[in-house]
Design a protein around this motif. Structure first.
Motif, PDB file in Angstrom:
ATOM      1  N   SER A 102      56.164  62.314  63.678  1.00 22.82           N
ATOM      2  CA  SER A 102      57.536  61.691  64.152  1.00 22.82           C
ATOM      3  C   SER A 102      57.520  60.266  63.726  1.00 22.82           C
ATOM      4  O   SER A 102      58.318  59.772  63.000  1.00 22.82           O
ATOM      5  N   ALA A 103      56.343  59.624  64.003  1.00 23.91           N
ATOM      6  CA  ALA A 103      56.350  57.997  63.689  1.00 23.91           C
ATOM      7  C   ALA A 103      56.313  57.966  61.996  1.00 23.91           C
ATOM      8  O   ALA A 103      57.056  57.166  61.775  1.00 23.91           O
ATOM      9  N   VAL A 104      55.504  58.924  61.255  1.00 23.31           N
ATOM     10  CA  VAL A 104      55.583  58.747  59.940  1.00 23.31           C
ATOM     11  C   VAL A 104      57.056  59.107  59.420  1.00 23.31           C
ATOM     12  O   VAL A 104      57.277  58.170  58.336  1.00 23.31           O
ATOM     13  N   GLY A 105      57.938  59.768  59.828  1.00 21.45           N
ATOM     14  CA  GLY A 105      59.089  60.274  59.486  1.00 21.45           C
ATOM     15  C   GLY A 105      59.876  59.158  59.702  1.00 21.45           C
ATOM     16  O   GLY A 105      60.762  58.588  58.824  1.00 21.45           O
ATOM     17  N   LYS A 106      59.943  58.371  60.850  1.00 25.19           N
ATOM     18  CA  LYS A 106      60.678  57.043  61.311  1.00 25.19           C
ATOM     19  C   LYS A 106      60.053  56.009  60.219  1.00 25.19           C
ATOM     20  O   LYS A 106      61.051  55.290  59.756  1.00 25.19           O
ATOM     21  N   PHE A 107      58.994  55.728  59.912  1.00 25.40           N
ATOM     22  CA  PHE A 107      58.505  54.757  58.995  1.00 25.40           C
ATOM     23  C   PHE A 107      59.017  54.987  57.647  1.00 25.40           C
ATOM     24  O   PHE A 107      59.428  54.283  57.073  1.00 25.40           O
ATOM     25  N   ASN A 108      59.115  56.213  57.028  1.00 26.76           N
ATOM     26  CA  ASN A 108      59.667  56.610  55.893  1.00 26.76           C
ATOM     27  C   ASN A 108      61.210  56.106  55.658  1.00 26.76           C
ATOM     28  O   ASN A 108      61.267  55.684  54.653  1.00 26.76           O
ATOM     29  N   ILE A 157      59.049  50.910  68.373  1.00 30.32           N
ATOM     30  CA  ILE A 157      58.032  50.400  69.392  1.00 30.32           C
ATOM     31  C   ILE A 157      58.095  50.940  70.608  1.00 30.32           C
ATOM     32  O   ILE A 157      56.997  50.983  70.863  1.00 30.32           O
ATOM     33  N   ASP A 158      58.971  51.493  71.104  1.00 26.77           N
ATOM     34  CA  ASP A 158      59.041  52.280  72.548  1.00 26.77           C
ATOM     35  C   ASP A 158      58.431  53.415  72.393  1.00 26.77           C
ATOM     36  O   ASP A 158      57.688  53.839  73.280  1.00 26.77           O
ATOM     37  N   ASP A 159      58.515  54.210  71.165  1.00 25.27           N
ATOM     38  CA  ASP A 159      57.718  55.418  71.058  1.00 25.27           C
ATOM     39  C   ASP A 159      56.226  55.353  70.757  1.00 25.27           C
ATOM     40  O   ASP A 159      55.512  55.860  71.777  1.00 25.27           O
ATOM     41  N   ILE A 160      55.699  54.386  70.188  1.00 25.89           N
ATOM     42  CA  ILE A 160      54.375  54.021  70.233  1.00 25.89           C
ATOM     43  C   ILE A 160      53.805  53.412  71.401  1.00 25.89           C
ATOM     44  O   ILE A 160      52.736  53.505  71.920  1.00 25.89           O
ATOM     45  N   ASN A 161      54.753  52.612  72.061  1.00 27.04           N
ATOM     46  CA  ASN A 161      54.325  52.122  73.183  1.00 27.04           C
ATOM     47  C   ASN A 161      52.898  51.229  73.185  1.00 27.04           C
ATOM     48  O   ASN A 161      51.836  51.304  73.860  1.00 27.04           O
ATOM     49  N   THR A 175      65.550  49.742  54.206  1.00 25.98           N
ATOM     50  CA  THR A 175      65.547  48.144  54.437  1.00 25.98           C
ATOM     51  C   THR A 175      64.111  47.724  54.341  1.00 25.98           C
ATOM     52  O   THR A 175      64.300  46.354  54.235  1.00 25.98           O
ATOM     53  N   ARG A 176      63.272  48.403  54.418  1.00 28.26           N
ATOM     54  CA  ARG A 176      62.016  47.666  54.489  1.00 28.26           C
ATOM     55  C   ARG A 176      60.840  48.076  53.520  1.00 28.26           C
ATOM     56  O   ARG A 176      60.103  48.645  53.605  1.00 28.26           O
ATOM     57  N   PRO A 177      61.061  47.768  52.275  1.00 25.77           N
ATOM     58  CA  PRO A 177      59.989  48.030  51.315  1.00 25.77           C
ATOM     59  C   PRO A 177      58.670  47.383  51.572  1.00 25.77           C
ATOM     60  O   PRO A 177      57.718  47.915  50.961  1.00 25.77           O
ATOM     61  N   ASP A 178      58.618  46.251  52.312  1.00 26.19           N
ATOM     62  CA  ASP A 178      57.408  45.718  52.697  1.00 26.19           C
ATOM     63  C   ASP A 178      56.590  46.388  53.266  1.00 26.19           C
ATOM     64  O   ASP A 178      55.138  46.142  53.259  1.00 26.19           O
ATOM     65  N   ILE A 179      56.971  47.575  53.972  1.00 27.11           N
ATOM     66  CA  ILE A 179      55.843  48.480  54.697  1.00 27.11           C
ATOM     67  C   ILE A 179      55.582  49.786  53.955  1.00 27.11           C
ATOM     68  O   ILE A 179      54.756  50.666  54.336  1.00 27.11           O
ATOM     69  N   MET A 180      56.271  49.932  52.608  1.00 25.01           N
ATOM     70  CA  MET A 180      56.019  51.215  51.928  1.00 25.01           C
ATOM     71  C   MET A 180      54.606  51.561  51.580  1.00 25.01           C
ATOM     72  O   MET A 180      54.246  52.834  51.692  1.00 25.01           O
ATOM     73  N   TYR A 181      53.737  50.581  51.285  1.00 28.37           N
ATOM     74  CA  TYR A 181      52.323  50.919  50.880  1.00 28.37           C
ATOM     75  C   TYR A 181      51.712  51.440  52.197  1.00 28.37           C
ATOM     76  O   TYR A 181      50.990  52.575  52.163  1.00 28.37           O
ATOM     77  N   ALA A 182      51.791  50.832  53.185  1.00 29.81           N
ATOM     78  CA  ALA A 182      51.049  51.142  54.469  1.00 29.81           C
ATOM     79  C   ALA A 182      51.700  52.585  54.886  1.00 29.81           C
ATOM     80  O   ALA A 182      50.765  53.308  55.242  1.00 29.81           O
ATOM     81  N   VAL A 183      52.873  52.645  54.781  1.00 27.70           N
ATOM     82  CA  VAL A 183      53.312  54.072  55.375  1.00 27.70           C
ATOM     83  C   VAL A 183      53.022  55.375  54.320  1.00 27.70           C
ATOM     84  O   VAL A 183      52.484  56.445  54.687  1.00 27.70           O
ATOM     85  N   HIS A 184      52.808  54.866  53.101  1.00 24.56           N
ATOM     86  CA  HIS A 184      52.251  55.950  52.074  1.00 24.56           C
ATOM     87  C   HIS A 184      50.987  56.174  52.318  1.00 24.56           C
ATOM     88  O   HIS A 184      50.603  57.627  52.370  1.00 24.56           O
ATOM     89  N   GLN A 185      50.164  55.305  52.916  1.00 27.41           N
ATOM     90  CA  GLN A 185      48.628  55.690  53.106  1.00 27.41           C
ATOM     91  C   GLN A 185      48.460  56.477  54.388  1.00 27.41           C
ATOM     92  O   GLN A 185      47.787  57.575  54.325  1.00 27.41           O
TER      93      GLN A 185
END
Length: 388
Positions: free
Chosen positions: A170-176, A132-136, A182-192
């Protein structure tokens, strides 16, 4: 391995520049450093009678004690604290510089909490706050889901290039890392968003911000481990048929999620049946080694949660064509072109080690790993997968 003489080093030879040094030990930063460190640690563990399973080189066991390692961070599991303390002392005496941090509250960035009902909760709030701090995003409104239902990301070649104030990769790497831990609920959005890391456009950057707004609203969410001794392995797999189809699967053991993924299929599927069948095959590539690992641990007298006389897995599939093809494989003009590598699990099905069951599409947990959902359906699936 050889190295040039560092400045200031003198030898008996007049022209030292013509000579090099032969390394007798590993140096930090070498390509071989990780392998040398791992082999050193394995040798020390074997000296005190730890063994490695054939399936996973990051797991060690001795008597009723299990040790897992992630690079240079390890966890001991056992029923007696004194025995664990004695093993740590033996490792120190053997020359392994090890630091005992007591009962784990944090491991590789994952916060571990034991709840009052004896369940375990795993979260990564510190990583989410860092994202959150990185994306601001400031005081922007939060979002109830990680991806828009109305927007399907593609290359957007006619759109302006991404010019955001954050590093896209960098953001994609942290999302991955967050999604895989611990957060499988964001996997589809991250994959996209990860598919366009090489040449992101403004729409892709907006999708990154959308994920962050969702994480800001759900930073307290991780997943809960509440083992159910009546359940063994269960695998839910699904596919989204559209050109280069996507596969998604989540594997449960004792009702706890242990592996999940959202990936692009390497072959172009010609039908929904083929797309679903490939997704099932990809999921079972993860299931079968896990089954072998649990089987080996049980043979060494570990108390394994399993109600069956043999280790098997339930697979839930919502496509009748893929279900029929897996249960009763036969040569058919519409399916004979499927690559042989995707049939690897059929022998396990024949032996009864894998059993495939139909499931209604609305109850398919893996659906959230292949497509975006509106809030109500998304939250329902997230609770089934994460426990909250």
């Amino acid at each position: 391995m050889y190295m040039e003489l560092p400045p200031g080093i003198k030898t008996k030879h007049e022209n030292s520049k013509d000579y090099v040094l032969k390394l007798l030990a590993n140096l930090y930063g070498q390509k071989q450093a990780g392998q040398v460190w791992n082999q050193y640690m394995v040798d020390k563990l074997r000296e005190i009678d730890f063994q490695q399973p054939l399936i996973d080189e990051c797991v060690f066991y001795r008597d009723d004690i299990i040790f897992i390692v992630y690079v240079d961070d390890g966890l001991f599991f056992g029923s007696d604290d004194d025995t664990l303390s004695l093993i740590i002392k033996k490792l120190r005496y053997s020359g392994l510089n090890i630091e005992d941090q007591g009962h784990p509250a944090d491991y590789v960035g994952v916060n571990i909490r034991k709840m009052r009902d004896s369940t375990y909760k795993f979260t990564q709030r510190a990583l989410i706050d860092a994202i959150i701090d990185d994306i601001n995003i400031g005081d922007s409104y939060t979002k109830p889901v990680p991806a828009k239902v109305t927007l399907q990301l593609h290359a957007f070649r006619d759109s302006p290039k991404f010019q955001g104030n954050f590093n896209y990769r960098s953001a994609v790497g942290k999302f991955n890392y967050l999604g895989q831990t611990t957060r499988p609920d964001i996997m589809y959005a991250v994959h996209q968003v990860s598919k366009y890391s090489a040449n992101p456009r403004q729409e892709h950057g907006d999708a990154i911000v959308y994920i962050v707004k969702y994480l800001k609203a759900t930073r307290h969410i991780g997943f809960r481990f509440k083992p159910d001794a009546s359940k063994g392995f269960q695998c839910c797999c699904d596919a989204d048929f559209a050109g280069n189809s996507s596969s998604g699967w989540v594997i449960f053991y004792a009702a706890c999620p242990v592996i999940w993924a959202s990936k692009l299929q390497s072959q172009v599927a010609l039908s929904t049946t083929k797309a679903e069948y490939i997704a099932m095959s990809m999921a079972l590539r993860d299931v079968i080694p896990l089954m072998e690992l649990i089987k080996e641990m049980r043979e060494h007298k570990f108390d394994i949660v399993n109600t069956q006389p043999y280790m098997y897995c339930k697979v839930f599939e919502d496509n009748s064509g893929a279900l029929e093809l897996a249960r009763l494989p036969r040569l058919h003009p519409r399916t004979k072109h499927i690559n042989v590598c995707y049939h690897h699990f059929l022998e396990h099905v024949r032996k009864g080690l894998i059993k495939i069951f139909p499931v209604d599409t609305k109850d398919q947990i893996a659906d959230t790993l292949t497509k975006a959902f509106a809030q109500n359906d998304f939250v329902r699936h997230r609770k089934l997968m994460c426990g909250q």
